[in-house]
Design an enzyme around this catalytic site. Structure first.
Site, PDB file in Angstrom:
ATOM      1  N   HIS A 104     -48.564 -22.611 -65.511  1.00 56.24           N
ATOM      2  CA  HIS A 104     -47.991 -22.125 -64.267  1.00 56.24           C
ATOM      3  C   HIS A 104     -48.522 -20.841 -63.800  1.00 56.24           C
ATOM      4  O   HIS A 104     -48.969 -20.695 -62.635  1.00 56.24           O
ATOM      5  CB  HIS A 104     -46.695 -22.368 -64.388  1.00 56.24           C
ATOM      6  CG  HIS A 104     -45.853 -21.674 -63.143  1.00 56.24           C
ATOM      7  ND1 HIS A 104     -45.697 -21.913 -61.924  1.00 56.24           N
ATOM      8  CD2 HIS A 104     -45.270 -20.321 -63.348  1.00 56.24           C
ATOM      9  CE1 HIS A 104     -44.830 -21.198 -61.445  1.00 56.24           C
ATOM     10  NE2 HIS A 104     -44.725 -20.239 -62.016  1.00 56.24           N
TER      11      HIS A 104
ATOM     12  N   ASP B 227     -71.310 -15.633 -39.014  1.00 53.82           N
ATOM     13  CA  ASP B 227     -70.857 -16.146 -40.261  1.00 53.82           C
ATOM     14  C   ASP B 227     -70.873 -15.410 -41.214  1.00 53.82           C
ATOM     15  O   ASP B 227     -70.931 -14.091 -41.149  1.00 53.82           O
ATOM     16  CB  ASP B 227     -72.001 -17.385 -40.775  1.00 53.82           C
ATOM     17  CG  ASP B 227     -71.429 -18.591 -41.386  1.00 53.82           C
ATOM     18  OD1 ASP B 227     -70.912 -18.138 -42.653  1.00 53.82           O
ATOM     19  OD2 ASP B 227     -71.366 -19.641 -41.090  1.00 53.82           O
TER      20      ASP B 227
ATOM     21  N   TRP C  26     -50.138 -16.338 -69.569  1.00 52.14           N
ATOM     22  CA  TRP C  26     -51.277 -16.339 -68.710  1.00 52.14           C
ATOM     23  C   TRP C  26     -51.981 -14.887 -68.890  1.00 52.14           C
ATOM     24  O   TRP C  26     -53.046 -14.416 -68.659  1.00 52.14           O
ATOM     25  CB  TRP C  26     -50.749 -16.384 -67.315  1.00 52.14           C
ATOM     26  CG  TRP C  26     -50.508 -14.806 -66.792  1.00 52.14           C
ATOM     27  CD1 TRP C  26     -49.257 -14.315 -66.803  1.00 52.14           C
ATOM     28  CD2 TRP C  26     -51.006 -14.138 -65.971  1.00 52.14           C
ATOM     29  NE1 TRP C  26     -48.915 -13.294 -66.249  1.00 52.14           N
ATOM     30  CE2 TRP C  26     -50.061 -12.811 -65.764  1.00 52.14           C
ATOM     31  CE3 TRP C  26     -52.292 -13.960 -65.449  1.00 52.14           C
ATOM     32  CZ2 TRP C  26     -50.491 -11.726 -64.827  1.00 52.14           C
ATOM     33  CZ3 TRP C  26     -52.717 -12.670 -64.920  1.00 52.14           C
ATOM     34  CH2 TRP C  26     -51.762 -11.704 -64.424  1.00 52.14           C
TER      35      TRP C  26
ATOM     36  N   SER D 185     -66.924 -16.971 -59.749  1.00 53.88           N
ATOM     37  CA  SER D 185     -66.512 -17.364 -58.322  1.00 53.88           C
ATOM     38  C   SER D 185     -66.027 -16.160 -57.547  1.00 53.88           C
ATOM     39  O   SER D 185     -66.383 -15.834 -56.418  1.00 53.88           O
ATOM     40  CB  SER D 185     -65.431 -18.518 -58.222  1.00 53.88           C
ATOM     41  OG  SER D 185     -64.917 -18.685 -57.073  1.00 53.88           O
ATOM     42  N   SER D 186     -65.151 -15.363 -58.135  1.00 55.22           N
ATOM     43  CA  SER D 186     -64.555 -14.338 -57.397  1.00 55.22           C
ATOM     44  C   SER D 186     -65.605 -13.240 -57.118  1.00 55.22           C
ATOM     45  O   SER D 186     -65.366 -12.549 -56.136  1.00 55.22           O
ATOM     46  CB  SER D 186     -63.404 -13.569 -58.426  1.00 55.22           C
ATOM     47  OG  SER D 186     -62.334 -14.700 -58.496  1.00 55.22           O
TER      48      SER D 186
ATOM     49  N   HIS E 222     -53.967  -5.181 -64.171  1.00 56.66           N
ATOM     50  CA  HIS E 222     -53.164  -4.442 -63.168  1.00 56.66           C
ATOM     51  C   HIS E 222     -53.730  -4.602 -61.742  1.00 56.66           C
ATOM     52  O   HIS E 222     -53.086  -4.821 -60.784  1.00 56.66           O
ATOM     53  CB  HIS E 222     -52.639  -3.013 -63.622  1.00 56.66           C
ATOM     54  CG  HIS E 222     -51.644  -2.545 -62.358  1.00 56.66           C
ATOM     55  ND1 HIS E 222     -50.377  -2.851 -62.343  1.00 56.66           N
ATOM     56  CD2 HIS E 222     -52.067  -1.915 -61.335  1.00 56.66           C
ATOM     57  CE1 HIS E 222     -49.984  -2.379 -61.338  1.00 56.66           C
ATOM     58  NE2 HIS E 222     -50.885  -1.777 -60.494  1.00 56.66           N
TER      59      HIS E 222
ATOM     60  N   GLU F  53     -55.737  -6.813 -60.744  1.00 61.35           N
ATOM     61  CA  GLU F  53     -55.597  -7.970 -60.192  1.00 61.35           C
ATOM     62  C   GLU F  53     -53.935  -8.167 -59.494  1.00 61.35           C
ATOM     63  O   GLU F  53     -54.315  -8.875 -58.500  1.00 61.35           O
ATOM     64  CB  GLU F  53     -55.435  -8.817 -61.534  1.00 61.35           C
ATOM     65  CG  GLU F  53     -55.135 -10.281 -61.322  1.00 61.35           C
ATOM     66  CD  GLU F  53     -55.938 -11.319 -60.481  1.00 61.35           C
ATOM     67  OE1 GLU F  53     -57.340 -10.793 -60.635  1.00 61.35           O
ATOM     68  OE2 GLU F  53     -55.669 -12.227 -59.848  1.00 61.35           O
TER      69      GLU F  53
ATOM     70  N   TYR G  87     -52.807  -6.068 -57.730  1.00 64.33           N
ATOM     71  CA  TYR G  87     -52.817  -5.633 -56.329  1.00 64.33           C
ATOM     72  C   TYR G  87     -54.097  -6.439 -55.550  1.00 64.33           C
ATOM     73  O   TYR G  87     -53.828  -6.589 -54.370  1.00 64.33           O
ATOM     74  CB  TYR G  87     -53.417  -4.283 -56.561  1.00 64.33           C
ATOM     75  CG  TYR G  87     -52.111  -3.316 -56.869  1.00 64.33           C
ATOM     76  CD1 TYR G  87     -50.885  -3.682 -56.446  1.00 64.33           C
ATOM     77  CD2 TYR G  87     -52.282  -2.146 -57.724  1.00 64.33           C
ATOM     78  CE1 TYR G  87     -49.737  -2.929 -56.890  1.00 64.33           C
ATOM     79  CE2 TYR G  87     -51.292  -1.518 -58.389  1.00 64.33           C
ATOM     80  CZ  TYR G  87     -49.975  -1.887 -57.874  1.00 64.33           C
ATOM     81  OH  TYR G  87     -48.977  -1.302 -58.243  1.00 64.33           O
TER      82      TYR G  87
ATOM     83  N   SER H 277     -49.549  -6.568 -41.396  1.00 70.08           N
ATOM     84  CA  SER H 277     -49.802  -5.763 -40.306  1.00 70.08           C
ATOM     85  C   SER H 277     -50.093  -6.247 -38.943  1.00 70.08           C
ATOM     86  O   SER H 277     -49.483  -5.945 -37.990  1.00 70.08           O
ATOM     87  CB  SER H 277     -51.192  -4.596 -40.731  1.00 70.08           C
ATOM     88  OG  SER H 277     -50.632  -3.915 -42.021  1.00 70.08           O
TER      89      SER H 277
ATOM     90  N   HIS I 131     -48.615   0.438 -68.198  1.00 71.16           N
ATOM     91  CA  HIS I 131     -47.459   0.396 -67.900  1.00 71.16           C
ATOM     92  C   HIS I 131     -46.864  -1.080 -68.466  1.00 71.16           C
ATOM     93  O   HIS I 131     -45.582  -1.368 -68.552  1.00 71.16           O
ATOM     94  CB  HIS I 131     -46.903   0.710 -66.577  1.00 71.16           C
ATOM     95  CG  HIS I 131     -47.654  -0.386 -65.405  1.00 71.16           C
ATOM     96  ND1 HIS I 131     -48.018   0.104 -64.267  1.00 71.16           N
ATOM     97  CD2 HIS I 131     -47.881  -1.745 -65.657  1.00 71.16           C
ATOM     98  CE1 HIS I 131     -48.175  -0.764 -63.463  1.00 71.16           C
ATOM     99  NE2 HIS I 131     -48.426  -1.806 -64.318  1.00 71.16           N
ATOM    100  N   HIS I 132     -47.942  -1.809 -68.791  1.00 78.02           N
ATOM    101  CA  HIS I 132     -47.408  -3.310 -69.245  1.00 78.02           C
ATOM    102  C   HIS I 132     -47.378  -3.446 -70.682  1.00 78.02           C
ATOM    103  O   HIS I 132     -46.947  -4.361 -71.443  1.00 78.02           O
ATOM    104  CB  HIS I 132     -48.520  -4.565 -69.096  1.00 78.02           C
ATOM    105  CG  HIS I 132     -48.479  -4.621 -67.456  1.00 78.02           C
ATOM    106  ND1 HIS I 132     -47.613  -5.416 -66.701  1.00 78.02           N
ATOM    107  CD2 HIS I 132     -49.382  -4.080 -66.727  1.00 78.02           C
ATOM    108  CE1 HIS I 132     -48.320  -5.360 -65.587  1.00 78.02           C
ATOM    109  NE2 HIS I 132     -49.192  -4.502 -65.368  1.00 78.02           N
TER     110      HIS I 132
ATOM    111  N   THR J 215     -47.431   2.882 -51.246  1.00 79.44           N
ATOM    112  CA  THR J 215     -46.647   1.684 -50.724  1.00 79.44           C
ATOM    113  C   THR J 215     -45.598   2.190 -49.813  1.00 79.44           C
ATOM    114  O   THR J 215     -45.434   1.453 -48.781  1.00 79.44           O
ATOM    115  CB  THR J 215     -46.327   1.038 -51.990  1.00 79.44           C
ATOM    116  OG1 THR J 215     -47.448   1.059 -52.805  1.00 79.44           O
ATOM    117  CG2 THR J 215     -46.052  -0.574 -51.542  1.00 79.44           C
TER     118      THR J 215
ATOM    119  N   LYS K 277     -46.842   2.510 -46.268  1.00 78.17           N
ATOM    120  CA  LYS K 277     -47.115   1.286 -45.426  1.00 78.17           C
ATOM    121  C   LYS K 277     -45.831   0.665 -45.116  1.00 78.17           C
ATOM    122  O   LYS K 277     -45.586   0.173 -43.981  1.00 78.17           O
ATOM    123  CB  LYS K 277     -47.546   0.244 -46.491  1.00 78.17           C
ATOM    124  CG  LYS K 277     -49.114   0.575 -46.976  1.00 78.17           C
ATOM    125  CD  LYS K 277     -49.825  -0.617 -47.528  1.00 78.17           C
ATOM    126  CE  LYS K 277     -50.364  -1.320 -46.265  1.00 78.17           C
ATOM    127  NZ  LYS K 277     -51.588  -0.642 -45.814  1.00 78.17           N
TER     128      LYS K 277
ATOM    129  N   ARG L  50     -37.960 -13.370 -71.638  1.00 74.33           N
ATOM    130  CA  ARG L  50     -39.016 -14.509 -71.028  1.00 74.33           C
ATOM    131  C   ARG L  50     -39.632 -15.436 -71.880  1.00 74.33           C
ATOM    132  O   ARG L  50     -39.554 -15.259 -73.212  1.00 74.33           O
ATOM    133  CB  ARG L  50     -40.119 -13.901 -69.916  1.00 74.33           C
ATOM    134  CG  ARG L  50     -40.831 -12.921 -70.650  1.00 74.33           C
ATOM    135  CD  ARG L  50     -41.457 -11.891 -69.538  1.00 74.33           C
ATOM    136  NE  ARG L  50     -42.622 -12.936 -68.895  1.00 74.33           N
ATOM    137  CZ  ARG L  50     -43.970 -12.096 -68.555  1.00 74.33           C
ATOM    138  NH1 ARG L  50     -44.081 -10.880 -68.851  1.00 74.33           N
ATOM    139  NH2 ARG L  50     -44.706 -12.997 -68.071  1.00 74.33           N
TER     140      ARG L  50
END
Ligand code: HEA
Ligand code: HEA
Ligand code: CUA
Ligand SMILES: [Cu+2]
Lengths: 300, 535, 378
Positions: free
Chosen positions: B78, B107, B143, B171-172, B255, B257, B259, B270, B304-305, B330, B333, B452
């Protein structure tokens, strides 16, 4: 050369989907080969070999068509600029790949190994590894039965013995080759094709010598120094860093070989030789990585 | 620098080829964008179905429908599918569709590479999903695949997992190289960097993040591969390595990732808020600087993780402070969006509803992020449902809502037809109510102490979990409605105008071309003058 | 204005201090049983109220804007798009709020990281899926397993209050004593969490993390493993019993006594049925998670013990597997966890039960053999 005002959108192309198919074969082949390693009746490696055939074959035709399109003048300056950006960012991504391995090396040297050896803020860890002492290069590991360490390290010897130390010659080869390829490019730009070809051959020779010496070093490590992939974190970081670097040297050498062959066949002009330029950037990048590597893997 | 399509190839003028080969061989950014979007929608239903299994298992205490082992496989896949298979490809799909249109390019810069970037995604996820049918079962280590659970103790399928992560990464990276190159090289004359639409800006920075961190992820899985198959000891203390090293490398990628999954959303929101407020965006340049600062900061907050792995205290404090700093850009924004709406002339079409909900609920998720950033308090929050609540608030009503908003906003331009506004509103309200029903109570059970990644839980968590599950089922059903709305729009929608949204034609090049946008958008470069008010 | 601030501050203080009003408990963190946990709780509440205030202000402002500036006939939208002054104002405001949060956070952090030795030091080792506790000074220790029955987990029996939060043998610590925990793991990463102590430390194989606590009142405190550690991650609870120092010394004395008794038992002559009886209990407690009821396992990951070649005919390997575990598989060594008697018993049981005795060689194993195995190894 087409005029600057036209933009080339290539027609639909079969190459990408073939490539994707090649990668599918590759993943399946590589995974099955690894998982079934040592099983006699496994034929997964054929899948892997087939995938290489598809991938290299596709690349050949793909690049071939790009070259043809360029030669027939379909590309604008703008598109060439796109290739330049593309290559530059690709090299940046490679830099970050190496960064991960340098990060690993830095972390184990600054934190993990000292902690295991009873130094620093988590010195208490040493209660699990009585008798283990931190050192670098790490020739005696915490669990020396499972990870037997090594008898010798690859570190730089005394100056008087420098000439017996393979990385010294390796460094010399690579640094010189970065110079020779610059000379080759300069020759091409000035329209001096003889100089161009000569310096390309010199570059390639130096590159292949490097690969050979690196192979020799690995052979020595395995046969005489007890230094293997399974030797513990020193062997691990040593082989993975130099190994990925060596792999990139090989890639670079293959690219440059192709460029040289094309050069002998009359390709490239003094103002339009992106393929060669890209190969040469790649070569410089490999060189820079090597210098960092010599510093942190061999010297400090 | 102009952009007249070369006419060597007929299909450039005669629209798409017919049949399957159109999709397999295409080099057209719109075709590729559509494929990305459909792919991501399919993955949403697969990943969502897994979430439904999770919620069914957690409906009541006790073992319900799946074994603990299969539960772990569900949670892992998941997470992986939602992150790598839904949110990221969907944003790339929007990038493909919209960036060339928004900057006035014909293009993407490297169209064949673009096709390859897409087609290796089904390869990667096909392989990942096929591990469910292999011996040992699918990946089951979360994950975040912490070693050594994902190395020495992993099922044999981990090898397939590793290679499919490599492929996703490739790919990315290729997709991002393409996007950056397009943005740098193919803007219409006169479109300077500081005149670029914000969605383009947000992707510009996101692509940079991707190129910087996907290779690091590739490095991490390569080390795993070596530890598993080559006897190395990156993550084994016995050889002098450290399992925690894996976490440092993973989160150095991980991290940024997260964002990557929110910056393009900022861009989308926006645009939508600007359009439906009938006002120019407030503080355009600070919006750009904010995105850039978030991206830069994201490289120095990763641990921080890992507040509970036993880092030296200097590390704990450093990562706590740097993480807190992210609240500033943030917050800028959020306040800019509010100021854009202030004194506007607001209407509430479906895209706007989703965008407003995004701002409100993302703020809630961001604030719980600030709570998590307080290291000593995180000792209590870490690995509980409080974290699950936090990240679903930023990802579901955050990233996912922005995707839904974008789909409603641009679908008339893609298909030339309007979606059913009433159904759209119904979809919004169902989603909005059920998403809160699902994820808000998770804060409570988390604080009360529910860890969790567990398939069964103590009695005191029972009531809230049931409510969460009910909310989740409702949310799932609401997304079926979305599928229906999309299909109805494509096959049965009313014709859309060129401008689509009132006043939109000043807001970007995409609103100056026909609806549906022609297969090749610009035959000559548009001029900045055609946009009256520059944003 | 001033009064408003004062009021709200005292409200915050009241709420933080007086935590037990009704349902609130179910929604919030518990303040816990130690000074540290209470400080962390206070920090949590501070951050929470600050975030709540920000959240409510943003949402209210938004609601107001949405209502006030909805499109109306004839009203033209403004067209400003910038205000440097405003932007600087709120940037500074955010920075100030963050500083206000960072100060208490730092001071609590420093207290939590106090790493002096304890009066008592306990080595905690996480295993898949149980905790091992060793009292370092007294050289006694034991394993702590989940004790909730499979029937309850499978909804065949009613669940009670401590469902999934109960163990066969809780960790016992004395009150009014500084207890330091040295936390590590044996296989994968686990994490030792007792909310009431505000300790959550990852147990990392090969490394040692520390945490400490000082409990004032006797009580029972429950927690769980909080790092995904494989399929039974949800089933490795932690129970800590804090008792008076007197009771604690009795506990330690009993433990030492039992250790000596165990050693004596090995010498005794055992009958097959005695071994079978003990073995069945051990099997239900330690093996059933993987090898399942009736020994049928979950092939291919967890092999069936019914009709297994090793269980049928290879006694030496059978002993070896239990003593050494299987490298790279979930099968761990039981040499430390179970006594000689228990290992002999469970081997005997698996070789006799489920029709294995009939199809295999049916050899039994006595505790002496296990002891010999151990001595020979030395
Ligand atoms: C889109 C994805 C996304 C985003 C945008 C964020 C944003 C943030 N996240 Fe989140 N996070 C995740 C996705 C995301 N996160 C995921 C997936 C995980 C779990 C991974 C796993 O373990 O599986 C996670 C976990 C996670 C943790 C680890 C928790 C743990 O495991 O113990 C932490 C800790 O610091 C954290 C913090 C933050 C912070 C500070 C922000 C900030 O960027 C938020 C900033 C926003 C605001 C603060 C709101 C708006 C601002 C204002 C209105 C201004 C005023 C406010 C103040 C002055 C405070 N996140
Ligand atoms: C972008 C990312 C994303 C998204 C969109 C979601 C969406 C959802 N997530 Fe997920 N989630 C993660 C990212 C995401 N999640 C991550 C990263 C983790 C951590 C994994 C880990 O710990 O390793 C996680 C973990 C996670 C958990 C914790 C599991 C655990 O720790 O044990 C839970 C539990 O409730 C959960 C629930 C949900 C639900 C109900 C949705 C819903 O929003 C889903 C809604 C969508 C659908 C339902 C699909 C559409 C409809 C159908 C398929 C039709 C069928 C419908 C019915 C039968 C009703 N998620
Ligand atoms: Cu042990 Cu989770
Ligand atoms: Cu983060």
């Amino acid at each position: 050369m087409s005029s600057d005002s036209s933009y080339y959108v290539p027609a639909s192309s079969r190459m990408p989907i073939f490539m994707a198919f090649g990668l599918l074969l590759f993943v399946l082949g590589a995974s099955f080969t690894m998982n079934n390693w040592g099983e006699e009746d496994s034929n997964a490696h054929w899948l892997l070999i087939a995938s290489f055939a598809v991938i290299w074959g596709t690349m050949f035709f793909w690049f071939g068509s790009v070259i043809k399109e360029n030669d027939s003048g379909m590309y604008s300056g703008q598109l060439n600029q796109s290739f330049v950006w593309g290559m530059a960012w690709f090299i940046f991504s490679e830099v970050m790949f190496f960064f991960a391995f340098f990060l690993a090396l830095g972390y184990v040297r600054l934190f993990a190994v000292p902690w295991l050896g009873g130094e620093g803020e988590k010195a208490i860890t040493n209660i699990l590894w009585p008798g283990f002492e931190a050192a670098w290069p790490l020739l005696v590991t915490p669990d020396n039965e499972q990870f037997p360490g090594a008898h010798h390290s690859m570190s730089i010897p005394a100056v008087s013995k420098l000439h017996t130390w393979l990385p010294f010659w390796n460094t010399l080869c690579l640094i010189t080759s970065s110079g020779t390829i610059a000379l080759a490019e300069a020759g091409l730009r000035k329209g001096n094709r003889t100089a161009f070809k000569l310096w390309m051959v010199a570059t390639l020779t130096l590159g292949y010598v490097f690969v050979f010496l690196q192979g020799l070093e690995y052979y020595e490590a395995y046969t005489h120094m007890g230094l293997t992939l399974g030797a513990g974190i020193y062997g691990t970081t040593f082989f993975l860093l130099t190994g990925f670097h060596g792999f990139h040297v090989c890639l670079g050498a293959i690219i440059l070989t192709i460029m040289t062959i094309r050069g002998f066949g009359g390709a490239f002009s003094d103002h339009d030789h992106f393929g060669l330029a890209a190969g040469s950037w790649y070569w410089h990048f490999v060189d820079v990585v090597w210098i960092l590597l010599v510093l942190v893997v061999y010297i400090f | 620098m102009s952009a007249v399509i070369d006419s060597h190839h007929d299909d450039h003028h005669h629209g798409p080829a017919k049949g399957l080969s159109r999709w397999l061989y295409t080099t057209n950014h719109k075709d590729i964008g559509s494929m990305y979007l459909w792919f991501s929608l399919v993955m949403l239903f697969i990943g969502g179905a897994m979430a439904m299994v999770i919620r069914a298992e957690l409906f009541e205490p006790g073992s319900q429908i799946v074994s603990p082992e299969f539960y772990n496989q569900m949670v892992t896949n998941h997470g992986l599918i939602m992150v790598f298979g839904v949110i990221m490809p969907a944003f790339v799909g929007f990038a493909n569709w919209m960036i060339p249109m928004q900057i006035g390019a014909p293009d993407m810069a490297l169209p064949r590479l673009n096709n390859l970037s897409f087609w290796i995604l089904p390869v990667a996820f096909g392989i990942l999903l096929s591990t469910f049918f292999m011996e040992g079962g699918a990946p089951n280590f979360g994950w975040t695949f912490y070693a050594p659970l994902s190395t020495e103790y992993a099922p044999p399928t981990v090898t397939f997992f590793i290679f499919s992560v490599h492929i996703m990464g490739a790919s990315s990276i290729m997709g991002s190289i393409n996007i950056i190159t397009t943005i740098l090289n193919m803007r219409a004359p006169g479109m300077t960097l500081m005149k670029m639409p914000l969605f383009v800006w947000s992707w510009f920075i996101t692509a940079y993040l991707l190129i910087a961190v996907m290779p690091v992820l590739a490095g991490a899985v390569t080390m795993m591969l070596m530890d598993i198959h080559a006897g190395t000891s990156f993550f084994k203390a016995g050889g002098g390595g450290d399992p925690v090293l894996f976490q440092h490398i993973f989160w150095f990628f991980g991290h940024p990732e997260v964002y990557i999954m929110i910056l393009p959303a900022f861009g989308i929101v926006s645009h939508i808020i600007e359009t439906f407020s009938r006002k120019p965006i407030f503080g355009y340049s600070s919006m750009v600087y904010a995105i850039a600062s978030i991206a830069l900061l994201s490289f120095v907050v990763w641990a921080h993780h890992m507040f509970t792995v036993g880092m030296p205290i200097a590390g704990e404090l450093f990562f706590m402070y740097s993480t807190m700093l992210i609240a500033i850009p943030t917050g800028v924004k959020v306040f800019n969006w509010l100021s854009t709406m202030f004194k506007g002339s607001l209407t509430f079409e479906t895209p706007m509803l989703f965008a407003i909900a995004f701002v409100a609920l993302f703020t809630i998720g961001g604030l719980s992020g600030i709570m998590l950033a307080i290291a000593p308090a995180d000792f209590q929050y870490h690995d509980t449902y409080f974290v699950v609540a936090h990240f679903h608030y930023v990802l579901v009503p955050g990233a996912l809502f922005s995707l839904l908003a974008a789909a409603y906003y641009w679908i008339p331009k893609w298909t030339g037809k309007m979606y059913d506004e009433t159904l759209g509103k119904v979809h919004f309200w169902m989603s909005f109510i059920s998403v809160n029903l699902t994820f808000f109570p998770m804060h409570f059970v988390g604080l009360a102490g529910m860890p969790r990644r567990i398939p069964d839980y103590a009695m005191q968590f029972a009531d809230w979990n049931m409510m969460v599950s009910v909310g989740a089922f409702l949310f799932g059903i609401s997304q079926l409605l979305f599928l229906f709305i999309v299909l109805k729009c494509i096959y049965n929608g009313k014709a859309a105008t060129t401008e689509v949204w009132e006043g939109a034609k000043d807001k970007g090049f995409e609103w100056t071309v026909d609806s549906p946008a022609p297969y090749h958008t610009f035959s000559s470069p548009p001029s900045m003058e055609s946009l009256k008010s520059s944003s | 204005m001033f009064r408003a601030i004062k009021y709200s501050l005292s409200l915050v203080a009241a709420l933080t201090a007086n935590v037990s009003f009704g349902a609130w408990d179910d929604l919030n963190m518990s303040p816990g049983a130690t000074q540290l946990s209470q400080e962390i709780f206070g920090l949590h509440m501070t951050v929470f109220y600050v975030c709540l205030a920000i959240g409510i202000s943003v949402l209210l402002a938004m609601a107001f804007i949405l209502f006030k500036y909805r499109k109306k006939e004839g009203v033209k939208p403004a067209d400003f798009d910038d205000s440097t002054a405003l932007e600087i104002t709120w940037t500074v405001l955010f920075a100030l709020i963050l500083i206000v949060l960072a100060v208490p956070a730092t001071s609590v952090m420093i207290k939590a990281y106090d790493d002096q030795e304890g009066d008592i030091n306990i080595l905690i080792t996480g295993h898949q899926w149980k905790w091992q506790y060793e009292y370092i000074e007294d050289e006694v220790g034991f394993f702590s397993n989940l004790s909730t029955s499979l029937d309850k987990r499978n909804n065949l029996a009613p669940k009670d209050e401590n469902y999934l939060l109960e163990v066969d043998e809780p960790l016992v610590i004395p009150t009014n004593t500084r207890v330091r925990f040295l936390i590590t793991a044996n296989d994968v990463i686990h994490s030792w969490w007792v909310p009431d102590f505000a300790i959550k430390q990852d147990a990392i194989p090969g490394f040692v993390n520390t945490g400490w606590t000082y409990v004032n009142e006797p009580g029972v405190f429950r927690g769980q493993c909080t790092e995904l550690c494989g399929q039974y991650h949800g089933y490795m609870p932690i129970v800590v019993k804090a008792v008076s120092p007197e009771e604690y010394s009795t506990f330690i004395r009993d433990k030492k006594e039992a250790k000596i008794q165990q050693a004596l038992l090995t010498e005794k002559l055992w009958s097959t049925s005695e071994l079978m009886e003990i073995g069945e209990g051990i099997y239900q407690k330690n093996c059933v998670a993987c090898h399942q009821i009736g020994g049928r396992g979950i092939p291919p990951v967890f092999p069936s013990l019914v009709g297994s070649e090793i269980v049928m005919r290879n006694k030496a390997r059978h002993i070896e597997i239990l003593m050494e575990g299987v490298q790279g598989a979930a099968m761990a060594s039981y040499a430390e966890q179970l006594s000689e008697v228990e290992i002999a018993a469970v081997i005997t049981y698996t070789r006799q039960a489920w029709g294995n005795a009939e199809t295999g060689d049916g050899k039994i194993v006595i505790p002496k053999e296990i002891l010999d195995y151990k001595t020979n190894k030395l």
